[in-house]
Design a protein around this motif. Sequence first.
Motif, PDB file in Angstrom:
ATOM      1  N   CYS A  58       0.840  -1.199   0.000  1.00  0.00           N
ATOM      2  CA  CYS A  58       0.000   0.000   0.000  1.00  0.00           C
ATOM      3  C   CYS A  58       0.874   1.248   0.000  1.00  0.00           C
ATOM      4  O   CYS A  58       1.772   1.385   0.815  1.00  0.00           O
ATOM      5  N   MET A  59       0.615   2.171  -0.928  1.00  0.00           N
ATOM      6  CA  MET A  59       1.432   3.379  -1.055  1.00  0.00           C
ATOM      7  C   MET A  59       0.900   4.531  -0.206  1.00  0.00           C
ATOM      8  O   MET A  59       1.424   5.633  -0.251  1.00  0.00           O
ATOM      9  N   LYS A  60      -0.187   4.296   0.510  1.00  0.00           N
ATOM     10  CA  LYS A  60      -0.775   5.340   1.355  1.00  0.00           C
ATOM     11  C   LYS A  60      -1.100   6.618   0.574  1.00  0.00           C
ATOM     12  O   LYS A  60      -0.739   7.716   0.979  1.00  0.00           O
ATOM     13  N   CYS A  61      -1.768   6.415  -0.550  1.00  0.00           N
ATOM     14  CA  CYS A  61      -2.109   7.576  -1.367  1.00  0.00           C
ATOM     15  C   CYS A  61      -3.534   8.063  -1.093  1.00  0.00           C
ATOM     16  O   CYS A  61      -3.897   9.172  -1.452  1.00  0.00           O
ATOM     17  N   GLY A  62      -4.353   7.200  -0.489  1.00  0.00           N
ATOM     18  CA  GLY A  62      -5.698   7.617  -0.121  1.00  0.00           C
ATOM     19  C   GLY A  62      -6.724   7.595  -1.250  1.00  0.00           C
ATOM     20  O   GLY A  62      -7.848   8.060  -1.069  1.00  0.00           O
ATOM     21  N   THR A  63      -6.365   7.042  -2.394  1.00  0.00           N
ATOM     22  CA  THR A  63      -7.323   6.990  -3.504  1.00  0.00           C
ATOM     23  C   THR A  63      -8.543   6.148  -3.126  1.00  0.00           C
ATOM     24  O   THR A  63      -9.682   6.481  -3.457  1.00  0.00           O
ATOM     25  N   CYS A  64      -8.284   5.059  -2.401  1.00  0.00           N
ATOM     26  CA  CYS A  64      -9.357   4.170  -1.964  1.00  0.00           C
ATOM     27  C   CYS A  64     -10.436   4.936  -1.194  1.00  0.00           C
ATOM     28  O   CYS A  64     -11.630   4.695  -1.365  1.00  0.00           O
ATOM     29  N   VAL A  83      -7.794   2.686   4.776  1.00  0.00           N
ATOM     30  CA  VAL A  83      -6.435   2.364   5.201  1.00  0.00           C
ATOM     31  C   VAL A  83      -6.286   2.428   6.728  1.00  0.00           C
ATOM     32  O   VAL A  83      -5.489   1.701   7.305  1.00  0.00           O
ATOM     33  N   CYS A 138      -7.768   1.439  -6.925  1.00  0.00           N
ATOM     34  CA  CYS A 138      -6.435   1.603  -6.350  1.00  0.00           C
ATOM     35  C   CYS A 138      -5.371   1.538  -7.442  1.00  0.00           C
ATOM     36  O   CYS A 138      -5.351   0.594  -8.223  1.00  0.00           O
ATOM     37  N   PRO A 139      -4.480   2.518  -7.483  1.00  0.00           N
ATOM     38  CA  PRO A 139      -3.454   2.518  -8.534  1.00  0.00           C
ATOM     39  C   PRO A 139      -2.572   1.269  -8.496  1.00  0.00           C
ATOM     40  O   PRO A 139      -2.056   0.844  -9.526  1.00  0.00           O
ATOM     41  N   ILE A 142      -4.258  -2.628  -4.730  1.00  0.00           N
ATOM     42  CA  ILE A 142      -4.249  -3.161  -3.368  1.00  0.00           C
ATOM     43  C   ILE A 142      -5.691  -3.391  -2.950  1.00  0.00           C
ATOM     44  O   ILE A 142      -6.582  -2.635  -3.316  1.00  0.00           O
ATOM     45  N   ASN A 144      -8.111  -3.589   0.036  1.00  0.00           N
ATOM     46  CA  ASN A 144      -8.460  -3.449   1.452  1.00  0.00           C
ATOM     47  C   ASN A 144      -9.479  -4.506   1.851  1.00  0.00           C
ATOM     48  O   ASN A 144      -9.513  -4.950   2.991  1.00  0.00           O
TER      49      ASN A 144
HETATM   50  S1  SF4 Z   1      -5.567   3.474  -3.015  1.00  0.00           S
HETATM   51 FE1  SF4 Z   1      -4.383   1.587  -2.763  1.00  0.00          FE
HETATM   52  S2  SF4 Z   1      -2.252   2.222  -2.485  1.00  0.00           S
HETATM   53 FE2  SF4 Z   1      -3.541   4.046  -2.200  1.00  0.00          FE
HETATM   54  S3  SF4 Z   1      -3.857   4.120   0.017  1.00  0.00           S
HETATM   55 FE3  SF4 Z   1      -5.589   3.012  -0.833  1.00  0.00          FE
HETATM   56  S4  SF4 Z   1      -5.006   0.852  -0.759  1.00  0.00           S
HETATM   57 FE4  SF4 Z   1      -3.137   2.052  -0.447  1.00  0.00          FE
END
Ligand code: SF4
Lengths: 463, 221
Positions: A58-64, A83, A138-139, A142, A144
């Motif tokens: 997980c890149m912690k980008c917050g798209t999810c 996340v 998710c880019p 990933i 969740n």
């Molecule tokens: S979109 Fe994917 S990579 Fe980005 S925070 Fe959410 S789970 Fe992680």
Amino acid sequence: MPAVVARKVFDDYRVLSDEALRPHEPRVEKFLQAMRKSLQQKENWTFWLPYTLSLDTCMKCGTCAEVCPVYQATGRKEIYHPVYRTDMLRKIYKRYFTLPGKLFPWLVGAEDLTEEKLNALAENVYRCTICRRCSYVCPVAIDNGVIVREARKIFDAIGIAPDELKKKGTRLQLQAGNATGMPAAAFLDMVEFLEDEIEETRGYRIKIPVDKEGAEFLLMHNAGDYLAFAETVMGAAEVMHAAGVDWTLNSPNTGINDAVNYGVFYSDVEFSAVIKAHVETARKLGIKKLVVGECGHAFEALKYLILRLIPPEERPFEVISILELEDQWIREGRIKVDPQKNPEPVTFHDSCKLGRLGGMFEEPRRILKACCPDFREMTPNREMSLCCGGGSGFAIMEKGGFLKFRMETYGRLKAEQLKATGAKVVACACSNCKAQFREIINYHKLPMRYAGVSELLANALVR
Amino acid sequence: MDFGHYLIAGVMPYVAVAFFVLGLGYKIVYWFKAPMHLHWELFPYPHTMAEQLKEMITEVFTLHSLYRFNRKHWLPSLMMHWGFYLLVGWLVVLLLGFSFAAYVGTTGGVLVLAGSFSLFLLRLLDAEVRKISAPVEYINLIFVFLLASSGLFSGFLGDIQLVRSYFLSLLTFKPDASIAADYLTPLLLFELFLIYIPFTRMAHFAAKFFTYHKIKWGELH
Ligand code: SF4
Ligand code: SF4
């Protein structure tokens, strides 16, 4: 006696009663042991790759979070961030099962597990329906959802699971044949009652075959439909009859007569026990095709999850959704419909399990467009459909204030979507969605009703 | 030439590349050999090799998931990713001896610099992202930032004559450590970066193959 309000362990709701959660018992050690197993390829081959890749990458980008119905509907509340939820497990993973987390916990966000954190995690994995909308966008792809499901599996392995899914779910189903606990005699009475009902509303009587051996089609519904959504069951029977095919329902006398498999939501052990019982039932009856009624997760289980679990030679029958059959029969002209019989504006809800997880996007639309002159799309739809909030077992869970959670989160977004269509009927092909829509329409006072696809189709049939 | 110099310019390059290749290779083989999980694909997905390639390439070069669903992360991420692509391209055109390699390298460096800087700020200032970030997330971005700045400001990325002959000396296993004397800092950072990647989420460019091809997408038709 007034209901005892369970102590707060995470938010204002409690899916797990104290009896299930056992907050006064030390469980951390057991949890870690079960988690260690879940991380081993051999022990957990069924989901090892999606699970560990999702934990690690997980890149912690917050798209999810931008597409998560719970997070959006709660006004972006931190604890419902996808996340935040998966990090609750990821922190444990890092702390106990990775080298950097053992050496420099603060650096990588690894944390010790405490009994309190365990309680909170156990509740929070039941605030996500595993609808996997977030995973679709998710880019890094990933998931969740798979982490949530794995966490539920770990909890189940240490004896923590909602009663609705286990004691009154998979366990009851394996013992009684269906998760409603309906005995064979009652089931047969029910079928007779449905024959009477059809006669009364349509003016003709049809025979609903039960436990017929060697039939071409064994139609298996979510058994809850017989009690809650009988219109769907009757509709499907009328369609089968109109198509003039060799078909049958089955009773608990011949094994499992309930398509549901709650193991899909929380346990691979339970999942495979139930699906094996399904296969055994179909084999015993010697049918050629197992038709899954209007039930999303049952379709996912019997159509896809089964494939790598049970070798093809052990399941000598085809699995199809009733939607595929209905669509095919309309297109072939095998059944005739008159759309004017359904004059009201109709919209369609893509159940996550049938759509995003099952690829069944066009079949229900073709059926509805053939049967309803005023068909309206909801936006967003198809792969971006918003989960209604009935998924992953939620539809049958309401204790601990949970019905309110369902209505105020997913339910609110769905109600807004429904209103915007101006439709008078929301059609869907999933039992859990229907149970959720029943409540949404009631709670949000929507001037509409829900209906099964088969129900609308049966209503439009021309004989 | 002191020992440290020799180590950084003559020995470490091999160690770093070995770590990178073996570390990443090990992971990839491990993932490849993982037991095939239950079907877990999402629909719709591209059904032919060509469609899959097209979608992967679109995602890699345009980051369209971010563009569609998380616009504020898109431009900074795009800059950083394109920066890296250009730096890989720089290495290739540099070795092939094209004189425009200097432009490719410098543009790449600038993009990585700008991208990592803006991603760092975004992660720091946006409360939502900050809350899901651990210190290591910031450290990674600082690392990338330092790497790009030292590559740029030392002149490493633009000094194509010298850097080319140095790389060629490495490739022919006759490392000429002395000519790299002015570039020990960017070299060292780059070597550490290569060693570090396989152990971090920065290996996501490899993991992504699996999350897409083996999980999100179902079987080919
Ligand atoms: S979109 Fe994917 S990579 Fe980005 S925070 Fe959410 S789970 Fe992680
Ligand atoms: S699976 Fe659905 S409910 Fe769960 S975090 Fe993702 S989008 Fe939200």
